[in-house]
Motif scaffolding. Structure first.
Motif: not given
Length: 298
Positions: A7, A95, A100, A234, A276, A280-281, A284, A286-288, A290
């Motif tokens: 991310v 990070d 993941s 996160y 992000p 990017e979201i 991925n 998972r980035a939402r 970040a």
């Protein structure tokens, strides 16, 4: 190994403002994405140290003379760097959270999607597992974990329900735990509430907030002048600690002022909070959540 793309890769490495001959640390190696990006910007004399206590991550080790992977928790960053003769570094990247790969490895018990042993240990040598917490913590202790780390308002009743269920039979798997708490999981919110419950237990198992505090407290002594700290968080609990420490050098209370009303804070924030892009979201998920914060030594 299935490690998704990192991310905020470019942004978090840009934040380090890399010098070709500098010494850098990636404290959350995982799939090695951030480390590879840092190495691509270092010259022949640059050095990169990475930390990861999860043996799975060591399958991704990078063969490069400038690189050292240390199989320990990053709360011990200064101690292990000293072992390699390093007292000061030019930049540190973290990070935070679970990779993941850890979520996707069913047997690790991190995910609500799979029926697996209640484990959740990032360090497989650790004696404290999710199963131990669920089956041995007292009701009040359990309630505190769910309330503080999962931000669950009904933590007391959830804890009481778990304690009553385990008296009948040990709660060993993630689906068993789900079943025990089923009546508190309305269809529309089931995933969200379960995620909060699992997050709370995982943070307790791995002492994630204590680790983060210990790590941050070492930054003022470890960073060179103009050294950079780049941290991706996160969830709000981690992000609050990072934001607070950069602003005040403390985790609670306010810093003392001198005679002239000035405060002495070790770090200084660099730029604004970075999140992000929509693209990017989309690529991925998972980035939402970040959030990237950057600081430098004052």
């Amino acid at each position: 190994m299935n490690y998704h793309s990192p991310v905020l890769l470019k942004e978090s490495v840009d934040a380090l403002d890399i010098k070709e001959d500098g010494v850098y640390v990636d404290v959350t190696f995982g799939g090695g994405g951030h480390s590879r990006e840092i190495l691509s910007r270092l010259g022949e004399d640059g050095r990169l140290f990475a930390f990861d206590q999860d043996p799975d991550a060591h399958a991704n080790k990078i063969e490069d003379d400038r690189f050292v992977l240390i199989g320990e928790n990053f709360r011990f960053i200064s101690r292990f760097l000293r072992f390699y003769g390093v007292k000061k570094v030019d930049g540190v990247l973290a990070d935070l959270g679970v990779s993941s790969h850890q979520f996707d490895a069913a047997e690790r018990g991190f995910s609500t999607r799979f029926d697996a042993d209640l484990d959740m240990r990032m360090d497989q040598k650790s004696k404290l597992s999710a199963r131990k917490i669920i089956n041995t913590y007292g009701e009040q202790e359990l309630s505190d974990v769910l309330f503080l780390y999962g931000e669950l308002r009904n933590a007391k009743v959830l804890a009481k329900t778990i304690v009553e269920a385990r008296e009948v039979e040990e709660v060993k798997t993630s689906f068993q735990l789900k079943e025990v708490l089923q009546r508190f999981l309305p269809k529309a919110k089931e995933h969200k509430i379960l995620a909060q419950i699992f997050q709370a237990i995982r943070i307790e198992v791995n002492q994630e907030l204590e680790v983060l505090k210990e790590f941050l407290q070492q930054m003022p002594q470890l960073l060179n002048e103009e050294g950079r700290l780049s941290v991706i968080a996160y969830h709000s609990l981690e992000d609050r600690l990072v934001k607070r420490f950069i602003r005040t050098g403390l985790f609670s209370g306010e810093p003392e002022k001198d005679f002239f009303g000035n405060i002495s804070v070790p770090l200084k924030k660099v730029g604004k909070l970075i999140v992000p892009t929509r693209e990017e979201i989309k690529e991925n998920n998972r980035a939402r959540s970040a959030k990237l914060r950057i600081a430098t030594l004052k």
